[in-house]
Design a protein around this motif. Structure first.
Motif, short mmCIF file in Angstrom:
data_model
loop_
_atom_site.label_atom_id
_atom_site.label_comp_id
_atom_site.label_asym_id
_atom_site.label_seq_id
_atom_site.Cartn_x
_atom_site.Cartn_y
_atom_site.Cartn_z
N ASN A 389 38.15 -16.21 67.93
CA ASN A 389 38.08 -15.25 66.82
C ASN A 389 36.93 -15.54 65.86
O ASN A 389 36.53 -16.70 65.66
CB ASN A 389 39.37 -15.28 66.02
N ALA A 390 36.44 -14.48 65.25
CA ALA A 390 35.50 -14.61 64.13
C ALA A 390 36.31 -14.98 62.88
O ALA A 390 37.44 -14.53 62.72
CB ALA A 390 34.75 -13.31 63.91
N PRO A 391 35.74 -15.81 62.00
CA PRO A 391 36.47 -16.17 60.77
C PRO A 391 36.65 -14.97 59.85
O PRO A 391 35.68 -14.30 59.49
CB PRO A 391 35.57 -17.24 60.12
N LEU A 392 37.87 -14.70 59.45
CA LEU A 392 38.15 -13.60 58.54
C LEU A 392 37.47 -13.80 57.19
O LEU A 392 37.16 -12.83 56.49
CB LEU A 392 39.67 -13.46 58.35
N SER A 393 37.22 -15.05 56.83
CA SER A 393 36.56 -15.34 55.55
C SER A 393 35.19 -14.68 55.45
O SER A 393 34.70 -14.42 54.35
CB SER A 393 36.43 -16.84 55.34
N LYS A 394 34.55 -14.42 56.58
CA LYS A 394 33.25 -13.74 56.54
C LYS A 394 33.40 -12.33 55.96
O LYS A 394 32.50 -11.84 55.26
CB LYS A 394 32.64 -13.69 57.94
N LEU A 395 34.51 -11.68 56.27
CA LEU A 395 34.78 -10.37 55.66
C LEU A 395 34.94 -10.53 54.16
O LEU A 395 34.47 -9.68 53.38
CB LEU A 395 36.04 -9.76 56.27
N TYR A 396 35.57 -11.61 53.73
CA TYR A 396 35.79 -11.83 52.31
C TYR A 396 34.46 -12.07 51.58
O TYR A 396 34.30 -11.63 50.43
CB TYR A 396 36.73 -13.01 52.09
N VAL A 397 33.52 -12.73 52.24
CA VAL A 397 32.19 -12.89 51.65
C VAL A 397 31.52 -11.53 51.49
O VAL A 397 30.92 -11.23 50.45
CB VAL A 397 31.31 -13.83 52.51
N SER A 398 31.66 -10.67 52.51
CA SER A 398 31.10 -9.31 52.42
C SER A 398 31.70 -8.55 51.25
O SER A 398 31.00 -7.84 50.52
CB SER A 398 31.35 -8.55 53.72
N ILE A 399 33.01 -8.69 51.05
CA ILE A 399 33.69 -8.00 49.96
C ILE A 399 33.20 -8.51 48.61
O ILE A 399 32.92 -7.73 47.69
CB ILE A 399 35.22 -8.17 50.10
N LEU A 400 33.10 -9.83 48.46
CA LEU A 400 32.64 -10.41 47.20
C LEU A 400 31.22 -9.97 46.88
O LEU A 400 30.89 -9.64 45.73
CB LEU A 400 32.72 -11.93 47.26
N GLN A 401 30.37 -9.92 47.88
CA GLN A 401 29.00 -9.48 47.64
C GLN A 401 28.97 -8.00 47.27
O GLN A 401 28.15 -7.58 46.44
CB GLN A 401 28.15 -9.74 48.89
#
Length: 423
Positions: A389-401
């Motif tokens: 799996n890809a890390p879900l946290s990467k989506l969270y970085v996209s959201i924060l940005q």
């Protein structure tokens, strides 16, 4: 699953000398917009269905924009161009079955282990940076019990479970005497915190290194409480927004969980519409009850552990379809609500998913996630490797940005989610 931990080193330069500083989290979270620069207001709503979502009914077989929608996405068809289905993502080192809901927005590893200490949740990190712009830095909602929001010191943010109480906090003005009493309570609370902090500092020298570390965590919690009290006192004399809506009635029958969910969505919509807050979390726990839904006679928790029993899956599909339709109503309200910067959904990221990829086996891999609104290029199924799996946290970085916060990593994982583009 691999996390790339890209970081940013900071240096002090003076008299020809260069000194490297340790990595400071606070230096990595800055607003993208500079002073005076236009920065559209963006909001975030994050919802977790803690009993899972039947993957075959939600995740398309095809990746990309030309996917054939399965049962649940057909119920959301009017929002197809406003949402992205994401599969093949999860949090590294987060297992523990139902305990994994604690890490849904934090990515903190091993939530079921003794001595687990959580980290800051996605919404609270955003609220630290932007929460001062609204009356409430954030709202933590739950159908019952614990929520999804955690402070920087790993303390759970208390949840609101009754729509009537949420409405009261947002819109009901007390008498002058009640308002004065509220301000006094806030000031008394700050005085008590000052006294406790002084007493704790006096005993610090007598403690062991381990106890001093615990006390440092406690000090952090006290400072966070002080900040919340100070902000509440600052807003106490400001006028509450007025809405032409009647106060909701709390659903007293716990089996009518879908009706309660719709009321919670209504409160979330009003909070965003009036800009009372921009960060909302909602934990839908389901529970060990037979929902008051036609065609269902088995308790929801048991249905989620269907063991591939066709009849249980049939009834689970009925329950989850009701959840999806309530969610569809929420997205529709956001899409139909005008603001100065376009429709409310255009500036609101709505994250919907589950901490369990397969609730029947308590599997936390392949978490089903759907992102709607918020100014991304939607309409696709972003499919990542279901084995690695890809890390879900990467989506969270996209959201924060997207919120305008300059951050490179979250939960130990660096970088943004590939394939998800801002408009």
């Amino acid at each position: 699953m691999i996390c790339d931990r890209s970081t940013r080193r900071l240096f002090l330069r003076a008299a020809g000398a260069v000194v490297a500083l340790p990595l400071l989290e606070s230096m990595g979270r800055r607003r993208t917009a500079t002073a005076g620069e236009a920065n559209p207001r963006h909001s975030l709503v994050a919802m977790n269905v803690s009993l899972g979502l039947h993957a075959e009914n939600l995740i398309p077989e095809q990746a990309g924009f030309d996917y054939d929608p399965p049962v649940y996405l057909k119920l959301l068809s009017r929002h197809r161009d406003r949402m992205t289905m994401i599969s093949g993502v999860s949090h590294p080192e987060v297992g523990g079955g139902h305990h994994s809901s604690k890490s849904f927005l934090t990515a903190a590893p091993h939530p079921s282990r003794a001595g687990f200490r959580n980290t800051i949740s996605l919404d609270q990190l955003a609220a630290e940076q932007l929460g001062s712009e609204t009356r409430f830095a954030s709202l933590s909602l739950s159908s019952s019990g614990p929520g999804l929001s955690w402070s920087r010191s790993g303390v759970e943010i208390p949840t609101q479970t009754r729509p009537s109480r949420i409405f009261e906090r947002l819109f009901v003005v007390g008498s002058p005497a009640e308002k004065a009493q509220q301000v006094q309570r806030l000031r008394d609370g700050r005085s008590i915190l000052d006294l406790v902090l002084q007493q704790s500092l006096r005993m610090e020298k007598r403690l062991s290194a381990k106890d001093r570390d615990k006390l440092a965590q406690y000090f952090t919690s006290v400072r966070e409480a002080e900040q919340r009290l100070a902000k509440a006192e600052d807003w106490a004399d400001r006028s509450l927004p007025k809405v032409d809506v009647s106060a909701p009635r709390d659903e007293t029958d716990s089996k009518r969980m879908i009706e309660n969910m719709r009321s919670m969505f209504d409160m979330a919509h009003l909070a965003l519409q009036t800009d009372s807050t921009r960060f909302i979390t909602y934990q839908f726990t389901g529970g060990n009850l037979v929902p008051a839904i036609a065609g269902v006679d088995v308790d929801y928790h048991m249905l989620s552990h269907h063991g591939k029993d066709p009849e249980k899956i049939r009834q689970l599909t009925i329950v989850e379809s009701e959840v999806i339709q309530a969610f569809d109503g929420f997205l529709t309200k956001l899409a139909q609500t005008p603001t100065e910067e376009g429709r409310l959904l255009d500036r609101t990221m709505v994250l919907f998913g589950s901490n369990l990829g397969n609730a029947s086996s308590h599997d936390t891999r392949n978490m089903p996630m759907l992102l709607a609104g918020g100014g991304f290029r939607h309409g696709q199924h972003l499919a990542f490797d279901r084995t690695n799996n890809a890390p879900l946290s990467k989506l969270y970085v996209s959201i924060l940005q997207r919120l305008g916060i300059e951050v490179d990593s979250f939960g130990g994982c660096g970088g943004t989610l590939g394939g998800l583009e801002m408009i």
